[in-house]
Design an enzyme around this catalytic site. Structure first.
Site, PDB file in Angstrom:
ATOM      1  N   GLN A  96       0.851  -1.182   0.000  1.00 48.95           N
ATOM      2  CA  GLN A  96       0.000   0.000   0.000  1.00 48.95           C
ATOM      3  C   GLN A  96       0.893   1.239   0.000  1.00 48.95           C
ATOM      4  OE1 GLN A  96      -3.211   0.018  -0.312  1.00 48.95           O
ATOM      5  NE2 GLN A  96      -3.829  -2.068   0.186  1.00 48.95           N
TER       6      GLN A  96
ATOM      7  N   TYR B  91      -6.692 -12.931  -2.860  1.00 48.34           N
ATOM      8  CA  TYR B  91      -5.714 -11.889  -3.228  1.00 48.34           C
ATOM      9  C   TYR B  91      -5.108 -11.246  -1.973  1.00 48.34           C
ATOM     10  CZ  TYR B  91      -9.378 -11.869  -6.926  1.00 48.34           C
ATOM     11  OH  TYR B  91     -10.344 -12.205  -7.841  1.00 48.34           O
TER      12      TYR B  91
ATOM     13  N   ASN C 293      -1.574  -8.268   4.573  1.00 44.03           N
ATOM     14  CA  ASN C 293      -1.873  -6.958   5.151  1.00 44.03           C
ATOM     15  C   ASN C 293      -3.207  -6.930   5.894  1.00 44.03           C
ATOM     16  OD1 ASN C 293      -1.477  -3.995   5.406  1.00 44.03           O
ATOM     17  ND2 ASN C 293      -3.152  -3.871   3.944  1.00 44.03           N
TER      18      ASN C 293
ATOM     19  N   GLU D 218      -3.053 -16.400  -2.144  1.00 44.81           N
ATOM     20  CA  GLU D 218      -2.199 -15.451  -2.880  1.00 44.81           C
ATOM     21  C   GLU D 218      -1.351 -16.261  -3.845  1.00 44.81           C
ATOM     22  OE1 GLU D 218      -0.236 -12.678  -4.683  1.00 44.81           O
ATOM     23  OE2 GLU D 218      -1.816 -12.125  -3.271  1.00 44.81           O
TER      24      GLU D 218
ATOM     25  N   ASP E 280      -9.787  -8.178  -2.406  1.00 43.26           N
ATOM     26  CA  ASP E 280      -9.079  -6.948  -2.774  1.00 43.26           C
ATOM     27  C   ASP E 280      -8.406  -7.227  -4.117  1.00 43.26           C
ATOM     28  OD1 ASP E 280      -7.688  -4.596  -2.932  1.00 43.26           O
ATOM     29  OD2 ASP E 280      -6.393  -4.957  -1.206  1.00 43.26           O
TER      30      ASP E 280
ATOM     31  N   CYS F  73      -9.579  -0.998  -6.079  1.00 43.88           N
ATOM     32  CA  CYS F  73      -8.708   0.081  -6.557  1.00 43.88           C
ATOM     33  C   CYS F  73      -9.205   0.633  -7.886  1.00 43.88           C
ATOM     34  CB  CYS F  73      -7.264  -0.405  -6.680  1.00 43.88           C
ATOM     35  SG  CYS F  73      -7.052  -1.798  -7.824  1.00 43.88           S
TER      36      CYS F  73
ATOM     37  N   GLU G 238      -9.784   4.729  -4.185  1.00 42.80           N
ATOM     38  CA  GLU G 238      -9.800   3.432  -3.501  1.00 42.80           C
ATOM     39  C   GLU G 238     -11.097   3.374  -2.707  1.00 42.80           C
ATOM     40  OE1 GLU G 238      -7.037   0.025  -2.570  1.00 42.80           O
ATOM     41  OE2 GLU G 238      -6.754   1.776  -3.842  1.00 42.80           O
TER      42      GLU G 238
END
Length: 365
Positions: A189, A217, A222, A238, A298, A323, A357
């Site tokens: 980020q 994802y 995070n 991931e 995400d 995003c 975002e």
């Protein structure tokens, strides 16, 4: 990049314009009021990339301004963190008189943290030799008197780490501090203070959750690391190996004992859940034992692919960080048939740009 738009005196007006645009774009979904999370108006970016211009003995950073259609010299850069700006000046002063370090240097990348660490990547149009390594080590030693710095050299099919190729960020999220390994050349980020607000919002909207959480994802973990406190167990996927490795490090350093990371794509996981394919990577993991009432996504700018979107639609609650409002809107056309948006947020990760975002919580109708 439009340098003329980067004016802190206009920040509030620009953010208001974004909010209005977002509300209008999503009006058809009868969303609740937008929760707006502002950025710092300056020094908010924790990473920055600059091209390097050689002009006689001079050497300077530059970016390309699309409005001016020309390169713009950047001795300092308002969006970049104060730490990056300090390093920019110190580094260029070291590079200018050093032939080995400046020869065919064409780009410098910076990755900084709120915890005070900074990683500098020097990119070259030539192969790096022992002399470069020796000079770079001496440079690191000199800069280390002022900075917690690591240096990486890159050329075609070549990467030299003088020490390590990552930084460790520490984020104060509500009453907890989370530590995150952030690897050079991997996604992180960019706006750390807004990232904290995103984590706090995600924790808030999933309070009093029942059962387990599935995250697709997940990157370096995070969100899943911060959200683990709200769920019995968390299962996260991931694909990128460096991100998975970083996530495993982050799980350990944050003492998270209820989070399992699987290295596979969202599409592969959709097939596994639908029993279409079996995967060796899932050996020892009983997917049927998870009671995931909530799914967190995400996705990249392209949004969620059709098969995964169908999977996502099967969960009671969907937490979606986007995003790209355009692909979020496309995905909501389907999700809105079965779910209702109950929380809606705008996170200003990228001030002075059109980028927005967004975060939505959807609950089954």
């Amino acid at each position: 990049m439009n340098l003329a738009a980067m004016d802190p005196t206009t920040y509030d007006a620009q953010l208001t314009a974004k909010r209005i645009k977002l509300e209008q774009a999503f009006a058809q979904f009868e969303t609740p009021s937008v929760e707006v999370f502002a950025s710092e108006p300056a020094h908010y970016r924790m990473r920055a990339e600059f091209r390097v211009w050689h002009e006689g003995d001079d050497l300077y950073y530059y970016m390309f301004d699309k409005v001016l259609n020309d390169k713009v010299r950047c001795d300092q850069y308002l969006p970049a963190s104060a730490l990056i700006n300090q390093m920019m000046a110190a580094l260029i002063a070291e590079l200018k008189p050093n032939h080995s370090l400046r020869h065919k240097l064409f780009q410098v990348d910076f990755l900084s943290t709120l915890s005070g660490e900074i990683l500098v990547s020097l990119l070259y149009h030539r192969q790096l030799d022992d002399q470069w390594r020796s000079e770079a080590a001496a440079l690191k030693a000199r800069l280390s008197s002022q900075f917690k710095v690591n240096i990486i050299g890159r050329a075609r099919k070549q990467k030299i780490d003088l020490d390590k190729d990552f930084v460790v960020e520490s984020l104060q999220v509500n009453d907890k501090v989370f530590h995150y390994k952030q690897i050079e050349n991997s996604f992180t980020q960019p706006n750390a203070k807004v990232a904290i607000k995103m984590l706090e919002w995600a924790i808030d909207v999933t309070q009093n959750s029942q059962g387990d959480l599935l995250e697709l994802y997940c990157g370096n973990g995070n969100f899943s690391i911060a959200l683990a406190q709200n769920f019995n167990r968390v299962l996260a996927t991931e694909l990128a190996k460096p991100s998975v490795d970083a996530a495993q490090y982050n799980i350990e350093v944050n003492n998270i004992d209820n989070l399992q990371i699987i290295r596979m794509s969202a599409e592969e996981f959709s097939d596994a859940m639908a029993k279409k394919r079996s995967f060796r990577r899932l050996e020892g993991i009983d997917l049927d034992s998870y009671v995931c009432n909530t799914i967190f996504v995400d996705p990249p700018r392209a949004g969620i692919d059709p098969a995964t979107l169908e999977l996502v639609q099967g969960y009671e609650r969907i937490l979606y960080i986007s995003c790209n409002p355009d692909t979020l809107k496309d995905n909501l056309q389907q999700l809105n048939q079965t779910h209702k948006v109950t929380r809606f947020a705008l996170f200003d990760q990228f001030p002075y740009t059109d980028h927005m975002e967004t975060g939505v919580l959807l609950e089954r109708r």
